[in-house]
Scaffold this motif. Structure first.
Motif, PDB file in Angstrom:
ATOM      1  N   GLU A 140       0.843  -1.201   0.000  1.00 41.58           N
ATOM      2  CA  GLU A 140       0.000   0.000   0.000  1.00 41.58           C
ATOM      3  C   GLU A 140       0.878   1.250   0.000  1.00 41.58           C
ATOM      4  OE1 GLU A 140      -3.087   2.251   3.038  1.00 41.58           O
ATOM      5  OE2 GLU A 140      -2.523   0.162   3.410  1.00 41.58           O
ATOM      6  N   SER A 141       0.818   2.001  -1.074  1.00 37.18           N
ATOM      7  CA  SER A 141       1.601   3.235  -1.150  1.00 37.18           C
ATOM      8  C   SER A 141       0.792   4.402  -0.597  1.00 37.18           C
ATOM      9  CB  SER A 141       2.000   3.527  -2.598  1.00 37.18           C
ATOM     10  OG  SER A 141       2.795   2.487  -3.105  1.00 37.18           O
ATOM     11  N   TYR A 142       1.501   5.421  -0.125  1.00 41.67           N
ATOM     12  CA  TYR A 142       0.822   6.565   0.463  1.00 41.67           C
ATOM     13  C   TYR A 142       1.636   7.831   0.217  1.00 41.67           C
ATOM     14  CZ  TYR A 142       4.079   5.144   4.163  1.00 41.67           C
ATOM     15  OH  TYR A 142       5.191   4.754   4.848  1.00 41.67           O
ATOM     16  N   GLY A 143       0.952   8.964   0.257  1.00 38.60           N
ATOM     17  CA  GLY A 143       1.613  10.243   0.062  1.00 38.60           C
ATOM     18  C   GLY A 143       2.667  10.502   1.121  1.00 38.60           C
ATOM     19  N   GLY A 179       2.686  -3.285  10.336  1.00 37.99           N
ATOM     20  CA  GLY A 179       2.022  -1.997  10.226  1.00 37.99           C
ATOM     21  C   GLY A 179       2.664  -1.030  11.202  1.00 37.99           C
ATOM     22  N   ALA A 180       1.849  -0.316  11.963  1.00 38.02           N
ATOM     23  CA  ALA A 180       2.355   0.697  12.891  1.00 38.02           C
ATOM     24  C   ALA A 180       2.972   0.037  14.113  1.00 38.02           C
ATOM     25  CB  ALA A 180       1.232   1.634  13.317  1.00 38.02           C
ATOM     26  N   ALA A 181       4.287   0.055  14.186  1.00 41.16           N
ATOM     27  CA  ALA A 181       5.013  -0.555  15.299  1.00 41.16           C
ATOM     28  C   ALA A 181       5.920   0.499  15.925  1.00 41.16           C
ATOM     29  CB  ALA A 181       5.836  -1.744  14.814  1.00 41.16           C
ATOM     30  N   GLN A 182       5.828   0.655  17.211  1.00 39.57           N
ATOM     31  CA  GLN A 182       6.570   1.712  17.899  1.00 39.57           C
ATOM     32  C   GLN A 182       7.988   1.243  18.239  1.00 39.57           C
ATOM     33  OE1 GLN A 182       4.564   3.474  21.242  1.00 39.57           O
ATOM     34  NE2 GLN A 182       5.851   5.288  21.174  1.00 39.57           N
ATOM     35  N   THR A 183       8.927   1.708  17.431  1.00 40.66           N
ATOM     36  CA  THR A 183      10.351   1.470  17.648  1.00 40.66           C
ATOM     37  C   THR A 183      11.063   2.798  17.390  1.00 40.66           C
ATOM     38  OG1 THR A 183      10.768   0.882  15.324  1.00 40.66           O
ATOM     39  CG2 THR A 183      10.093  -0.904  16.810  1.00 40.66           C
ATOM     40  N   GLU A 184      12.346   2.744  17.076  1.00 44.43           N
ATOM     41  CA  GLU A 184      13.073   3.959  16.693  1.00 44.43           C
ATOM     42  C   GLU A 184      12.781   4.359  15.251  1.00 44.43           C
ATOM     43  OE1 GLU A 184      17.209   3.386  17.390  1.00 44.43           O
ATOM     44  OE2 GLU A 184      17.015   3.426  19.576  1.00 44.43           O
ATOM     45  N   PHE A 185      11.949   3.595  14.553  1.00 42.14           N
ATOM     46  CA  PHE A 185      11.688   3.823  13.129  1.00 42.14           C
ATOM     47  C   PHE A 185      11.262   5.255  12.842  1.00 42.14           C
ATOM     48  CE2 PHE A 185       8.723   3.918   9.536  1.00 42.14           C
ATOM     49  CZ  PHE A 185       9.475   3.331   8.534  1.00 42.14           C
ATOM     50  N   SER A 186      10.230   5.730  13.551  1.00 41.99           N
ATOM     51  CA  SER A 186       9.731   7.086  13.287  1.00 41.99           C
ATOM     52  C   SER A 186      10.716   8.151  13.740  1.00 41.99           C
ATOM     53  CB  SER A 186       8.371   7.289  13.962  1.00 41.99           C
ATOM     54  OG  SER A 186       7.366   6.551  13.289  1.00 41.99           O
ATOM     55  N   LEU A 187      11.465   7.873  14.804  1.00 41.46           N
ATOM     56  CA  LEU A 187      12.479   8.825  15.254  1.00 41.46           C
ATOM     57  C   LEU A 187      13.548   9.004  14.177  1.00 41.46           C
ATOM     58  CD1 LEU A 187      13.275  10.569  17.710  1.00 41.46           C
ATOM     59  CD2 LEU A 187      14.697   8.659  18.487  1.00 41.46           C
ATOM     60  N   VAL A 188      13.929   7.915  13.531  1.00 37.34           N
ATOM     61  CA  VAL A 188      14.880   8.003  12.414  1.00 37.34           C
ATOM     62  C   VAL A 188      14.247   8.738  11.243  1.00 37.34           C
ATOM     63  CG1 VAL A 188      16.178   6.653  10.719  1.00 37.34           C
ATOM     64  CG2 VAL A 188      16.132   5.943  13.119  1.00 37.34           C
ATOM     65  N   ARG A 189      12.993   8.399  10.944  1.00 38.72           N
ATOM     66  CA  ARG A 189      12.307   9.015   9.810  1.00 38.72           C
ATOM     67  C   ARG A 189      12.239  10.532   9.961  1.00 38.72           C
ATOM     68  NH1 ARG A 189       7.025   6.477   7.008  1.00 38.72           N
ATOM     69  NH2 ARG A 189       7.521   7.309   4.940  1.00 38.72           N
ATOM     70  N   PHE A 190      11.982  10.979  11.184  1.00 42.27           N
ATOM     71  CA  PHE A 190      11.875  12.413  11.443  1.00 42.27           C
ATOM     72  C   PHE A 190      13.185  13.007  11.944  1.00 42.27           C
ATOM     73  CE2 PHE A 190       7.360  11.045  11.859  1.00 42.27           C
ATOM     74  CZ  PHE A 190       6.858  11.796  10.803  1.00 42.27           C
ATOM     75  N   LYS A 191      14.263  12.253  11.741  1.00 40.32           N
ATOM     76  CA  LYS A 191      15.626  12.729  11.979  1.00 40.32           C
ATOM     77  C   LYS A 191      15.809  13.310  13.382  1.00 40.32           C
ATOM     78  CE  LYS A 191      16.362  13.264   7.058  1.00 40.32           C
ATOM     79  NZ  LYS A 191      16.809  14.087   5.921  1.00 40.32           N
ATOM     80  N   GLY A 192      15.312  12.525  14.368  1.00 43.83           N
ATOM     81  CA  GLY A 192      15.539  12.876  15.753  1.00 43.83           C
ATOM     82  C   GLY A 192      14.469  13.725  16.406  1.00 43.83           C
ATOM     83  N   LEU A 232       1.281 -10.262   7.171  1.00 43.39           N
ATOM     84  CA  LEU A 232       0.987  -8.844   7.325  1.00 43.39           C
ATOM     85  C   LEU A 232       0.428  -8.644   8.719  1.00 43.39           C
ATOM     86  CD1 LEU A 232       0.600  -5.946   6.230  1.00 43.39           C
ATOM     87  CD2 LEU A 232      -1.634  -6.688   5.360  1.00 43.39           C
ATOM     88  N   VAL A 233       1.092  -7.817   9.525  1.00 43.39           N
ATOM     89  CA  VAL A 233       0.732  -7.651  10.931  1.00 43.39           C
ATOM     90  C   VAL A 233       0.296  -6.219  11.184  1.00 43.39           C
ATOM     91  CG1 VAL A 233       1.453  -8.104  13.296  1.00 43.39           C
ATOM     92  CG2 VAL A 233       2.661  -9.219  11.406  1.00 43.39           C
ATOM     93  N   LEU A 234      -0.922  -6.035  11.654  1.00 50.50           N
ATOM     94  CA  LEU A 234      -1.435  -4.705  11.952  1.00 50.50           C
ATOM     95  C   LEU A 234      -1.806  -4.593  13.423  1.00 50.50           C
ATOM     96  CD1 LEU A 234      -3.914  -4.197   8.949  1.00 50.50           C
ATOM     97  CD2 LEU A 234      -1.506  -3.523   9.074  1.00 50.50           C
ATOM     98  N   ALA A 235      -1.772  -3.387  13.939  1.00 52.52           N
ATOM     99  CA  ALA A 235      -2.347  -3.126  15.252  1.00 52.52           C
ATOM    100  C   ALA A 235      -3.856  -3.330  15.176  1.00 52.52           C
ATOM    101  CB  ALA A 235      -2.018  -1.702  15.687  1.00 52.52           C
ATOM    102  N   THR A 236      -4.471  -3.654  16.288  1.00 50.83           N
ATOM    103  CA  THR A 236      -5.903  -3.940  16.284  1.00 50.83           C
ATOM    104  C   THR A 236      -6.725  -2.774  15.758  1.00 50.83           C
ATOM    105  OG1 THR A 236      -5.676  -5.489  18.119  1.00 50.83           O
ATOM    106  CG2 THR A 236      -7.867  -4.564  17.756  1.00 50.83           C
ATOM    107  N   SER A 240      -5.315   0.020   7.675  1.00 52.08           N
ATOM    108  CA  SER A 240      -4.455   0.278   6.519  1.00 52.08           C
ATOM    109  C   SER A 240      -3.284   1.123   7.001  1.00 52.08           C
ATOM    110  CB  SER A 240      -5.230   1.019   5.417  1.00 52.08           C
ATOM    111  OG  SER A 240      -5.659   2.292   5.886  1.00 52.08           O
ATOM    112  N   ALA A 241      -2.399   1.486   6.092  1.00 52.29           N
ATOM    113  CA  ALA A 241      -1.207   2.246   6.499  1.00 52.29           C
ATOM    114  C   ALA A 241      -1.580   3.509   7.263  1.00 52.29           C
ATOM    115  CB  ALA A 241      -0.371   2.592   5.268  1.00 52.29           C
ATOM    116  N   LYS A 242      -2.559   4.220   6.761  1.00 47.96           N
ATOM    117  CA  LYS A 242      -2.989   5.463   7.413  1.00 47.96           C
ATOM    118  C   LYS A 242      -4.343   5.345   8.104  1.00 47.96           C
ATOM    119  CE  LYS A 242       0.526   7.956   5.839  1.00 47.96           C
ATOM    120  NZ  LYS A 242       1.497   8.621   6.728  1.00 47.96           N
ATOM    121  N   GLY A 243      -5.009   4.215   7.943  1.00 52.28           N
ATOM    122  CA  GLY A 243      -6.335   4.032   8.505  1.00 52.28           C
ATOM    123  C   GLY A 243      -6.276   3.552   9.950  1.00 52.28           C
ATOM    124  N   ILE A 244      -6.105   4.467  10.865  1.00 48.91           N
ATOM    125  CA  ILE A 244      -5.936   4.153  12.277  1.00 48.91           C
ATOM    126  C   ILE A 244      -7.004   4.890  13.099  1.00 48.91           C
ATOM    127  CG2 ILE A 244      -4.406   4.364  14.277  1.00 48.91           C
ATOM    128  CD1 ILE A 244      -2.049   4.232  12.328  1.00 48.91           C
TER     129      ILE A 244
END
Length: 250
Positions: A140-143, A179-192, A232-236, A240-244
């Motif tokens: 699933e691609s997203y903007g 899917g949405a998993a809380q690790t350092e992933f987003s911290l890296v994505r947003f460069k700290g 494919l593992v999603l939070a409950t 979708s990628a943005k459908g939370i």
């Protein structure tokens, strides 16, 4: 062998495989964190652990790696290609080419190189399992994620083609797509930027690194005639990628 083992999914997988009694080869760039993890695993589970300080984008070093492992760790029969990252949320007209190259080299090129380096031994022994850590972005691609989504689509294609190439062997090939998993992933994505990173997971219970490690261990511990192709593992509260569905803050 687990790449990107010093944090997040990779670290959680190291703990789960150690608990299962596996010998471990852990790869990462951060020496202090990797060596600390090694010491904790050995102390807790008394399993052999070998660490390699390596940037998986250095494909020349990756190519030499099989011949550099100590004899005890040389016959790698489970390869977890976990190292990966996203950088930024730019629209296509604003993409940083440097960031794009880093994502492509980390998420795609390194997986191709690691697989090539270690699959020869698996074929010779007619035994092995390749696990590629992908993402919901593979389907699933997203903007704001053009390059990252492109890398994960490429990884999906590579993984499927690998399974076709190895179908006449006993080697299994698995893709795990969180899917949405809380690790350092987003911290890296947003460069700290911790505030932006925290906002990604606000208002719902995201997946954890341990959840993904459980799925990897499940795939790797099925009977030899069973190949888990894709998970494919999603939070409950994620559809979708943005459908939370988020609980609004009071």
């Amino acid at each position: 062998m687990i790449t990107g083992a010093s944090s997040g999914f990779g670290e959680a997988m190291a703990w789960r495989f150690a608990e299962a009694g596996c010998k471990l080869v852990l790869l990462a760039r951060r020496q202090d964190r990797l060596e600390s993890l090694r010491d904790q695993l050995i102390f807790t589970y008394h399993v052999p652990v070998h660490t390699v300080i390596l940037d998986v984008r250095n494909v020349a070093e990756v190519d030499l790696l099989p011949g550099q492992l100590p004899e005890e760790f040389a016959d790698v029969d489970i390869l977890v290609n976990n190292a990966g990252l996203a950088l930024g949320t730019s629209s296509v007209q604003d993409n940083s080419i440097d960031d794009a190259v880093t994502m492509i080299e980390t998420n795609v090129t390194s997986v191709i190189a690691m697989t090539k380096a270690f699959v020869h031994g698996m074929i010779e022994r007619n035994k092995g399992h390749i696990v590629n850590i992908s993402s919901i972005a593979a389907t699933e691609s997203y903007g704001g994620g053009s390059v990252y989504c492109a890398t994960k689509h490429a990884l999906a294609a590579f993984t499927t083609a690998t399974r076709h190439d190895l179908v006449g062997t006993a080697i299994r090939v698995t893709s795990i797509s969180p899917g949405a998993a809380q690790t350092e992933f987003s911290l890296v994505r947003f460069k700290g930027d911790q505030e932006k990173a925290d906002a990604v997971y606000r208002g719902f219970d995201p997946l954890t690194a341990e959840d993904i490690a459980d799925n990897v261990l499940y795939a790797c511990t099925r009977p030899e005639h069973v190949q888990i192709a894709d998970i494919l593992v999603l939070a409950t509260n994620q559809a979708s990628a943005k459908g939370i569905a988020r609980v609004k803050e009071q």
